[in-house]
Structure formats: structure tokens, C-alpha cells
Design a protein around this motif. Structure first.
Motif, PDB file in Angstrom:
ATOM      1  N   VAL A  15       0.829  -1.208   0.000  1.00 53.24           N
ATOM      2  CA  VAL A  15       0.000   0.000   0.000  1.00 53.24           C
ATOM      3  C   VAL A  15       0.864   1.259   0.000  1.00 53.24           C
ATOM      4  N   SER A  18       2.743   5.038  -5.300  1.00 53.36           N
ATOM      5  CA  SER A  18       2.852   4.537  -6.675  1.00 53.36           C
ATOM      6  C   SER A  18       2.860   5.717  -7.625  1.00 53.36           C
ATOM      7  N   GLN A  20       0.712   6.502  -9.750  1.00 50.80           N
ATOM      8  CA  GLN A  20      -0.620   7.062  -9.971  1.00 50.80           C
ATOM      9  C   GLN A  20      -1.097   7.932  -8.810  1.00 50.80           C
ATOM     10  N   ARG A  21      -0.522   7.761  -7.604  1.00 55.43           N
ATOM     11  CA  ARG A  21      -1.002   8.494  -6.434  1.00 55.43           C
ATOM     12  C   ARG A  21       0.098   9.397  -5.896  1.00 55.43           C
ATOM     13  N   THR A  25      -0.029   8.319   0.366  1.00 55.25           N
ATOM     14  CA  THR A  25      -1.493   8.256   0.323  1.00 55.25           C
ATOM     15  C   THR A  25      -1.907   6.806   0.068  1.00 55.25           C
ATOM     16  N   TYR A  26      -3.034   6.432   0.634  1.00 59.81           N
ATOM     17  CA  TYR A  26      -3.628   5.118   0.392  1.00 59.81           C
ATOM     18  C   TYR A  26      -4.743   5.254  -0.627  1.00 59.81           C
ATOM     19  N   SER A  27      -5.078   4.158  -1.238  1.00 59.45           N
ATOM     20  CA  SER A  27      -6.252   4.146  -2.108  1.00 59.45           C
ATOM     21  C   SER A  27      -7.517   4.208  -1.255  1.00 59.45           C
ATOM     22  N   PHE A  28      -8.610   4.561  -1.885  1.00 55.37           N
ATOM     23  CA  PHE A  28      -9.883   4.655  -1.165  1.00 55.37           C
ATOM     24  C   PHE A  28     -10.257   3.306  -0.546  1.00 55.37           C
ATOM     25  N   THR A  30      -8.247   0.954   0.496  1.00 55.30           N
ATOM     26  CA  THR A  30      -7.417   0.664   1.669  1.00 55.30           C
ATOM     27  C   THR A  30      -7.972   1.365   2.897  1.00 55.30           C
ATOM     28  N   TYR A  31      -8.314   2.655   2.746  1.00 54.66           N
ATOM     29  CA  TYR A  31      -8.939   3.367   3.866  1.00 54.66           C
ATOM     30  C   TYR A  31     -10.248   2.688   4.276  1.00 54.66           C
TER      31      TYR A  31
END
Length: 639
Positions: A15, A18, A20-21, A25-28, A30-31
Motif C-alpha cells: 500500500v 505509486s 498514480q497516487r 497516500t492510500y487508495s480509497f 485501503t482506507y
């Protein structure tokens, strides 16, 4: 060709940042996953906020009968008549009844009142148990959420440590083996000398000649397993020494402990104690914890009693003296066969009631399939002859012996046998019959003991401890205070020393406590004082993980920009945190495997706390830090 360098923090649990982010930050999703786990933790920890009510549970002695509304009403009238305030009373779906009280002090007094009101003269008395009735809201209970059970040191009750008399058990087994060999030798015309062969766990058998000895050795090897046979003279005669192998001794000890555990669990259930603990400790000890029971006298009377029955035929006049023994009965001497028809071990049910003709106490017996067939076969062949019933009881005693100049207390048992019945067999008996000749107390105790199952070996109470309900409440209060004070000091230190990072760690630490309570509730684990100590230790370990991460971030700030320093701090502290926690987790597993009682309570809490602290320190704290700093153009960090 040079390989393109990988961004630090990219691989931590999959996590990391990357292309792209933005960094940290985490992806939605992951949160969402972390939030889902935390919400589940809040739900399953919530029942611990609702304290259970002190209660009395009414239950039928067998699973088929149900408590009636009339019986519940009589119990309620008995309690209210004695001034005990009742919060609620209901019939439950499982056929029992639950009476909720308002005060713990009313439980024990109320149990006696209800028992007298409902069970006076009743053939199959209802079980009146002390209970803790949950107050969890229905919507939480519907999701399977329930509060943690409290151990003896927190709820109050009685603790017994029992020592199983393995020497007596093995000696009795050798005596049974001797009887079997006597029959075997007589059938094969082997001439032996004497009949008292038992010497502890060894049989010392003398024979008339070496030929008889060799013949006996072959027979024993064919008939018996798990015995070591040696040729050695016994009393200047050719002899055999037959002893148990170590493997056979271990097998018999396991059998004795298992049988005693089963019997004790059944006896404890008859005492009417909610959620008792009966477990093995080592090779020859058993621990019994009875939460809520404040008077050990009643428990000792049943737990420490070793009673059984022998059913035998009265011997014929021409019977061999070696196959008979004499006992007194009502002022006369009766000669009995040594061989039993059946014993109390083959009883499947026993109920104390009264003879409708004489109104004297009696015990109605039901035998198992083998016992019923055996009883029918023997009595069918002996109609007109007499059958006797022997009541056997092993009474625990102590004596003081001097060993190496020190006085030590030695436990032993004294067997008391009494002929309680000699009656003529009028017709063939089957699976059901009655026993008379007992007092009311003896009949009640015998029925309970036979229902619970016979003990395989006598036991002694070597440790007895009573924890009062008030002391249990004090332990809860002190334990809660210890956790609260330790937690508060850690929160203040982290907030002052690490500022916003400390705030994230504090929120994660709070969720760590919630998750510990949730997991232990789901596992059905019991919380004890050592368990509370494990929680306090877990709080320290969880903070330690955050301190390692934040210290690593400080070091990385000297060489990297803030965003990369944050990622590197979490990523590079991960291995250190994982190694330390895995080592401690293995220690907790070992403690749980080899320990018992308080040690196990500590080990369970510690193991659960290690798992939850890893989750909160590495994921929850990281998620909060990402929300505060992730994707921003940082010039520095307040750390």
C-alpha cells in the motif's frame, strides 16, 4: 544498464506510494478496509460496556424437561417474600428460566430460598444456578456480540487444586490384573503359591515349579498387553515379576485424568454453577474454578467424594474360600462372591425418590446396555438366590510423617465398605431397578455421584481458595485504574513529544484497546487479573512500535525530503517491529501451551495484543499520518 531506483515505502504491505497516487497516500479501498475493521472492533467490543445482572438460573436435571411458568412464579414468590428485589424474570428458549436480581449479595441467599421452595421432596430436583445475565442490546446480540467472561479473581468464587492419587489407582489396577490372572491360572491348571501378589505397580507371583512358571509366562504374554514380564525367584520359589511398562502407565494415567475430568464436570454442573472451569494441570492434577460460589463446603462435599456400588451374588455354601469374602449385614455375617455382577461405572442414570409403600428414600438405577444384559443374564440364572449391594466410599485422610528431619503432611485414602442390601432375586432384573437401605442424604449424594459418573481414581484437595465478590470488584477497579493511568500517561507523553504524530499514535492506541476487547470477546476468552497485566504490557509495546517509526523518520529527515522521510520511516522500521513482535508472540504461545490458570490468561491477552498492536501501529497510524501529511508540499515536519 543501471536499474531505475525504487521509491522508498513502495512495498510496505502493498500500500505504499505509486506513480498514480501522490506520495504517502492510500487508495480509497485501503482506507475503507481499515475503517471496516475498526468499526467491527467497536461493535464487538461494545457489549463490554453493558455490565451483566446478577441472576439465578433454573434448569431441569435432564435436557428433555422444561421449567414451567408455575415453577418460575413460585420461585419469584419465595424471593419477594424474603425481601429480595427482582429486576426481571423470564422463561428462556432452551427450557430454562432466568431471574434477574439487583444486588450480588442476594444471589447466594436467593439460591437457597428457591431450592427450598421448588425442590423440597421433589424426585428430580431442578438445578438452581448462580449466573450473570447479559444486558447486551438485542441488536448487538443478534450480530453475535457478547461481553468477555470474567475469571475467578475478578468475579469471585471458589478455586480448588486436586491431586489425583495415581499410586492408589495403579495399585487397584494391578489388583484387578491379579484377579484376572487367578482365573486364568485356574482355567489352565497352573499351580501357584499364595494370592497376595500386588507390590505397588508390580505383581510378584510364586509357582510350584519352573514348568508352571514357564507355562504362566506364556499365558500372561498372550493375554496381557503393556506388561513387562521377568523371571525371578519369589520367596525361594520359581517366580515371575509382572510390571507395567512406562507407556502403559502413561496410558492409564491419561485414562484416569480424562475419566475424572468428565465426572468432575458433571458433578460441577449438578452444583448449579454457571461457566465453571475444570481442566488438567500436568500429569496428575486438576484445577476446578467455580465462579460465583462463595461457600466451598457444598462443593467440597461433592467434588472430594469417591463413592461407588458393587452388585454381587451371595455365595453358595460349597463356594471356594478363595473366591468369597464375608461382610456384616444387620447383625449377621454374609458370605459374598468376590466377582461383581455390575458396578456403579455402568450406571447411566440415577434418581433419588421415595418408596411409595414405605416412604423410605431409594435410588432408581438405570444401567447401560452391557450392564443391563449382564444383570439380566446373572439374575435369570439365579432366581431364588440372593443378591447383595455394597456401598463403597474412599474417604480422604492426612497424616504427618517426618522426612529428613522435617514434618510433612501426607494424603491417603481409607476405604469404607458397607453392605446396604441383601435381597432374594424374585425374577430376572433388567436395565432398571431400585436400591434401598440408604439415608436421605446418602441417597441424594449417591444419585448425584452415579449420574455424574464414577471417578477412576481418588483425589485430594491440595489447595483451596475462596475469592469474595467484593474482592473481585476491587480487583476490577484496581485493574481498570492501572490501565487508565498507564494509558493516560502514554497519551500525554506522545502528544507532547511527537506533536501531531503523537496524536495519530494516540488514536491508534485507543483503537488497539478496542480491538483487544473485541477479539477476546469473539474468542470467548476469559479476562483475569494477569490478563489485565497483559493489556498494560500491550499498551507499552504498541507505543514502542510508534516510537521506533517516529525515531526512524527523524533520522531520514536528515537526508531526505519530508514525504520520502515519512515513507522510509514506516518502511524501514517495519522489519524491526515485526521481528520483536514475532519473538514475543512465540513466547506467548509457549506460555499458553505449558501454563495454566493465571499464566494462560496472561498469554492469551498478550498474544491478542501483539496482533492488534501490529495492525494499529503499522496501518492505522500510517493511515492517520497519510491523511494529515500525504500529498502535501511539505517544507518540514514538527517531529
Amino acid at each position: 544498464m543501471a536499474r531505475e531506483p525504487r521509491l522508498v515505502g513502495e512495498s510496505l504491505l502493498g500500500v505504499g506510494p505509486s506513480t498514480q497516487r501522490p506520495p504517502n497516500t492510500y487508495s480509497f479501498f485501503t482506507y475503507l478496509a481499515i475503517g471496516f475493521v475498526l468499526v467491527l472492533g467497536l461493535i464487538y467490543a461494545a457489549p463490554n460496556l453493558f455490565q451483566p445482572d446478577p441472576a439465578l438460573q433454573l434448569k431441569a436435571p435432564n435436557g428433555e424437561d422444561r421449567v414451567t411458568a408455575d415453577q418460575l412464579a413460585r420461585a419469584v414468590d419465595a424471593l419477594t417474600g424474603a425481601g429480595i428485589v427482582i429486576k426481571a424474570s423470564d422463561l428462556t428458549d432452551d427450557g430454562a428460566a432466568l431471574i434477574r436480581l439487583t444486588a450480588d449479595d442476594d444471589q447466594y441467599r436467593g439460591r437457597k430460598l428457591v431450592d427450598e421452595a421448588l425442590n423440597d421432596g421433589r424426585a428430580e430436583p431442578l438445578i438452581v444456578a448462580l449466573n450473570r445475565a447479559p444486558t447486551t442490546p438485542a441488536w448487538l446480540a443478534g450480530m453475535g456480540a457478547k461481553p468477555m467472561a470474567l475469571g475467578l479473581d475478578l468475579s469471585g468464587g471458589v478455586h480448588f487444586l486436586l491431586q489425583v492419587d495415581m499410586d492408589k489407582f495403579l495399585s487397584d489396577r494391578m489388583a484387578s490384573t491379579q484377579d484376572a490372572l487367578l482365573d486364568l491360572f485356574r482355567e489352565n491348571r497352573v499351580r501357584y503359591a499364595g494370592r497376595n501378589w500386588v507390590r505397588g505397580t508390580e505383581l510378584q507371583i510364586a509357582f510350584q515349579s519352573t514348568d508352571y512358571r514357564d507355562q504362566a509366562q506364556t499365558l500372561i504374554a498372550e493375554e496381557l498387553d503393556g506388561f513387562l514380564i521377568r523371571t525371578q525367584d519369589v520367596g525361594a520359589r520359581p517366580g515371575l515379576r509382572v510390571s507395567l511398562t512406562e507407556e502403559k502407565i502413561a496410558e492409564l494415567e491419561d485414562f484416569a485424568i480424562t475419566q475424572n475430568l468428565t465426572s468432575l464436570k458433571n458433578r460441577v454442573n449438578e452444583l448449579g454453577v454457571s461457566e465453571p472451569l475444570v481442566q488438567r494441570l500436568g500429569r496428575s492434577r486438576i484445577v476446578v474454578d467455580l465462579p460465583g460460589l462463595q461457600d466451598p463446603a457444598e462443593a467440597k462435599k461433592i467434588i472430594n467424594k469417591f463413592a461407588n456400588l458393587d452388585f454381587r451374588l451371595v455365595a453358595a455354601q460349597d463356594a471356594r474360600a478363595s473366591q468369597t469374602e464375608t461382610m456384616e449385614y444387620e447383625g449377621r455375617v454374609v458370605t459374598l462372591e468376590r466377582a461383581n455382577i455390575v458396578t456403579g461405572d455402568q450406571v447411566t442414570n440415577a434418581v433419588q425418590n421415595f418408596d411409595p409403600e414405605t416412604q423410605q428414600p431409594q435410588v432408581a438405577i438405570t444401567l447401560d446396555a452391557d450392564g443391563g444384559r449382564r444383570m439380566n443374564e446373572v439374575t435369570q440364572r439365579n432366581v431364588g438366590n440372593q443378591m447383595a449391594i455394597i456401598f463403597k466410599e474412599q474417604l480422604p485422610r492426612t497424616r504427618t510423617e517426618t522426612v529428613d528431619g522435617k514434618d510433612i503432611v501426607v494424603n491417603y485414602t481409607v476405604e469404607q465398605r458397607r453392605l446396604i442390601s441383601v435381597a432374594t432375586i424374585q425374577s430376572a432384573l433388567g436395565f432398571n431397578f431400585r436400591i434401598t437401605g440408604l439415608s436421605l442424604t446418602e441417597a441424594r449424594d449417591l444419585a448425584l455421584l452415579l449420574r455424574a459418573g464414577a471417578l477412576a481414581a481418588p483425589m485430594y484437595i491440595v489447595e483451596e481458595r475462596t475469592v469474595g465478590a467484593s474482592l473481585g470488584e476491587a480487583n476490577i477497579s484496581q485493574g481498570t485504574s492501572a490501565v487508565a493511568i498507564g494509558f493516560a500517561l502514554v497519551l500525554v507523553f506522545m502528544l507532547i513529544y511527537y506533536r501531531w504524530f503523537g496524536l495519530a499514535a494516540n488514536v491508534a492506541l485507543a483503537f488497539n484497546l478496542v480491538l483487544i476487547a473485541a477479539v477476546m470477546s469473539l474468542l470467548g476468552a476469559t479476562l483475569t487479573m494477569p490478563g489485565i497485566a497483559g493489556i498494560v504490557l500491550t499498551v507499552g509495546m504498541a507505543v514502542d512500535a510508534n516510537v521506533l517509526i517516529f525515531s526512524r523518520i527523524r533520522e531520514e529527515l536528515k537526508e531526505r525530503p519530508p514525504q520520502q522521510a515519512i515513507a522510509a520511516g514506516f518502511d524501514r522500521a517495519f522489519v524491526t517491529i515485526l521481528d520483536a513482535n514475532i519473538t514475543t508472540f512465540f513466547v506467548a504461545i509457549i506460555l499458553f501451551s505449558v501454563g495454566s490458570g493465571p499464566v494462560r490468561g496472561f498469554a492469551v491477552t498478550l498474544a491478542v495484543g501483539i496482533v492488534t498492536s501490529m495492525f494499529t501501529a503499522l496501518l492505522v497510524t500510517r493511515a492517520l499520518v497519510n491523511l494529515m501529511y500525504g500529498g502535501r508540499n511539505l517544507k518540514g515536519l514538527a517531529l
